[in-house]
Write an enzyme that holds these catalytic residues in place. Structure first.
Site, PDB file in Angstrom:
ATOM      1  N   TYR A  56       1.623  -7.093 -65.599  1.00  0.00           N
ATOM      2  CA  TYR A  56       1.278  -5.697 -65.137  1.00  0.00           C
ATOM      3  C   TYR A  56       0.286  -6.239 -63.788  1.00  0.00           C
ATOM      4  CZ  TYR A  56       3.326  -1.546 -66.789  1.00  0.00           C
ATOM      5  OH  TYR A  56       4.011  -0.651 -67.266  1.00  0.00           O
ATOM      6  N   GLU A  58      -0.237  -3.265 -61.246  1.00  0.00           N
ATOM      7  CA  GLU A  58      -0.513  -1.878 -60.502  1.00  0.00           C
ATOM      8  C   GLU A  58      -1.574  -2.183 -59.481  1.00  0.00           C
ATOM      9  OE1 GLU A  58      -0.651  -0.018 -64.070  1.00  0.00           O
ATOM     10  OE2 GLU A  58       0.854   1.515 -63.664  1.00  0.00           O
ATOM     11  N   ASP A 209      16.503   2.686 -40.845  1.00  0.00           N
ATOM     12  CA  ASP A 209      17.156   2.169 -42.416  1.00  0.00           C
ATOM     13  C   ASP A 209      18.100   0.946 -42.055  1.00  0.00           C
ATOM     14  OD1 ASP A 209      18.168   1.836 -44.638  1.00  0.00           O
ATOM     15  OD2 ASP A 209      18.347   3.865 -45.267  1.00  0.00           O
ATOM     16  N   THR A 235      16.922  -3.041 -47.838  1.00  0.00           N
ATOM     17  CA  THR A 235      17.046  -3.563 -49.326  1.00  0.00           C
ATOM     18  C   THR A 235      17.224  -5.027 -49.144  1.00  0.00           C
ATOM     19  OG1 THR A 235      19.476  -3.231 -48.737  1.00  0.00           O
ATOM     20  CG2 THR A 235      18.362  -1.824 -50.494  1.00  0.00           C
ATOM     21  N   LYS A 238      21.317  -7.145 -49.771  1.00  0.00           N
ATOM     22  CA  LYS A 238      22.589  -6.926 -48.986  1.00  0.00           C
ATOM     23  C   LYS A 238      22.827  -8.308 -47.937  1.00  0.00           C
ATOM     24  CE  LYS A 238      23.071  -1.873 -49.484  1.00  0.00           C
ATOM     25  NZ  LYS A 238      21.785  -1.433 -49.835  1.00  0.00           N
ATOM     26  N   ARG A 244      17.898  -7.940 -55.945  1.00  0.00           N
ATOM     27  CA  ARG A 244      17.926  -6.483 -55.975  1.00  0.00           C
ATOM     28  C   ARG A 244      16.746  -5.726 -55.529  1.00  0.00           C
ATOM     29  NH1 ARG A 244      22.370  -3.817 -56.327  1.00  0.00           N
ATOM     30  NH2 ARG A 244      23.305  -5.445 -56.134  1.00  0.00           N
TER      31      ARG A 244
HETATM   32  N1  DSN Z   1      24.968   1.340 -52.599  1.00  0.00           N
HETATM   33  C1  DSN Z   1      24.618   1.060 -51.062  1.00  0.00           C
HETATM   34  C2  DSN Z   1      25.866   0.626 -50.296  1.00  0.00           C
HETATM   35  O1  DSN Z   1      26.975   0.238 -51.055  1.00  0.00           O
HETATM   36  O2  DSN Z   1      25.812   0.660 -49.350  1.00  0.00           O
HETATM   37  C3  DSN Z   1      24.066   1.976 -50.467  1.00  0.00           C
HETATM   38  O3  DSN Z   1      22.881   2.485 -51.262  1.00  0.00           O
END
Ligand code: DSN
Length: 429
Positions: A56, A58, A209, A235, A238, A244
């Site tokens: 933990y 925090e 974004d 994110t 990707k 993730r």
């Molecule tokens: N689920 C993502 C995507 O596939 O683009 C977006 O959050």
């Protein structure tokens, strides 16, 4: 079924072990074309599965609410330093559990409830957290939505690209406090400069974004929004090819508010095992080989798009400049929906997702579009030739979608292709 890299860890649970083996089989015998997915490296997977899951923590490095965090502090600091170095940012927060959390934290940090945000509409390529009525974001903030220019069949002036006149008109009319650049189903490069100009004209802050293109930015294949944006969210799983999760980078003036909005504003204990895996991914993304990878992603997407167009699919926006191709299925077959195409291709060993296209007459559950991407199979080593072959197999499967034998044949051809491109072939226990 083959053995999975996760066999290196002892999962003492027969049912889960068997399901992991089944998923290993799926990931390595079918082709992965979901534009938001990738194959994380064994180092990333190992860090994400590490003993850090036990801790933990925090708070933030040097300011934790629990003892025993002197090692974790070093790990999170390393992740933050590596991330700011990649993008040239002042400050990083590596704790968001997802891109959606990162976006909501930014809104919470920079805005008051009821403030106006100008962002891209979901059905035009934006994300749920850009103000979709289905997202909590639309309940707390007032969204005004911009879209893309009308469809054009003139190859010299392809439409369906961000309509900056529309962005400016809406900004002048509604005076948003925040403008959001970035998309989730948009195959073109997003230039941050015109967004900054419009934001400055109306006194708005700018959030970029970059969830889909963070890896392309890190590798130098796409422009870095950091010099233009107040805040950049993304994110890590990707094109960036990490675990993730999400992350935020921002100007120093916003750092304290962003950190407080993530914790304690929105999240509790950070996932330090995932943060360690993010640190590993950031190191990987700063190597010269990562630039070679991102260039190949884009080259593969362009070849894939050309081959799909030759098969009779209409390319939304006339092509691609990133890792993704958005297909309008109606020219290929007026009866074929995105939902059916996704299901048929799944049966043929080709993993995709249905997607709305601009001004889609069908519902988001059915859709007239299909979104495909090249990041994952480029990691596995596929090049232009393989993507051209996949385009032909996709077309064959969809044309013969009522013929089960034909689908089995395509699935076998796909499995034969995948046998030469195992992303974990060099993994040693
Ligand atoms: N689920 C993502 C995507 O596939 O683009 C977006 O959050």
């Amino acid at each position: 079924m083959g053995s999975s890299p996760l066999d290196a860890w002892i999962v003492n649970d027969d049912e889960i072990t068997s399901l992991l083996a089944a998923e290993w089989d799926r990931q390595t015998t079918t082709v992965q074309l979901i534009a938001s997915e990738n194959f994380a490296s064994p180092s990333v997977l190992a860090a994400a599965g590490s003993i850090l899951t036990n801790k933990y923590a925090e708070g933030y490095p040097g300011r934790r609410y629990y003892g025993g965090n002197y090692v974790v502090d070093e790990i999170e600091d390393l992740a933050r330093r590596r991330l700011t170095a990649i993008f040239g940012a002042d400050h990083a927060n590596v704790q968001p559990h997802s891109g959606a959390n990162a976006n909501v934290a930014v809104y919470e940090a920079l805005l008051d409830p009821g403030d106006t945000i100008l962002a891209m509409r979901l059905d035009q390529g934006g994300h749920l957290t850009h103000g979709s009525p289905a997202s909590i974001t639309s309940k707390y903030w007032k969204f005004v939505s911009y879209g893309v220019t009308p469809r054009s069949d003139d190859p010299a002036a392809p439409g369906e690209q961000i309509d900056f006149d529309n962005v400016r008109e809406l900004a002048l009319a509604h005076r948003p406090k925040l403008i959001v650049a970035g998309a989730t189903a948009y195959a073109r490069r997003i230039d941050p400069a015109p967004f900054r100009e419009i934001a400055d004209e109306v006194g708005a802050m700018l959030m970029f974004d970059s969830a889909h293109v963070a890896g392309l930015i890190a590798g130098g294949a796409h422009p870095n929004p950091v010099p233009y944006a107040d805040v950049v969210t993304f994110t890590t799983h990707k094109t960036l090819r990490g675990p993730r999760g999400g992350a935020i980078i921002c100007r120093e003036e916003h750092a304290k508010k962003i950190d407080s909005a993530v914790f304690p504003g929105q999240q509790g204990g950070p996932l330090e095992h995932v943060i360690a895996a993010k640190a590993v991914a950031f190191k990987e993304a700063s190597q010269p080989s990562f630039s070679v990878y991102t260039e190949q992603i884009v080259a593969n997407a362009k070849a894939f798009a050309r081959a799909l167009a030759n098969e009779g699919f209409r390319l939304v926006s006339g092509g691609t400049e990133n890792h993704m191709v958005l297909l309008d299925l109606r020219d290929f077959d007026a009866e074929l929906t995105g939902k059916v195409a996704q299901e048929v291709l799944d049966r043929a060993g080709i993993t995709t997702n249905r997607n709305t296209i601009p001004d889609d007459p069908r519902s988001p559950f059915v859709t007239s579009g299909l979104r495909v991407g090249t990041s994952a199979e480029t990691t596995a080593g596929m090049k232009e030739n393989e993507f051209e072959a996949i385009a032909s197999l996709m077309s064959r499967a969809l044309r013969k979608r009522d013929d089960e034998d034909a689908l089995v044949e395509v699935r076998n051809d796909i499995a034969a292709l995948c046998a030469n491109f195992n992303p974990y072939a060099n993994f040693t226990k």
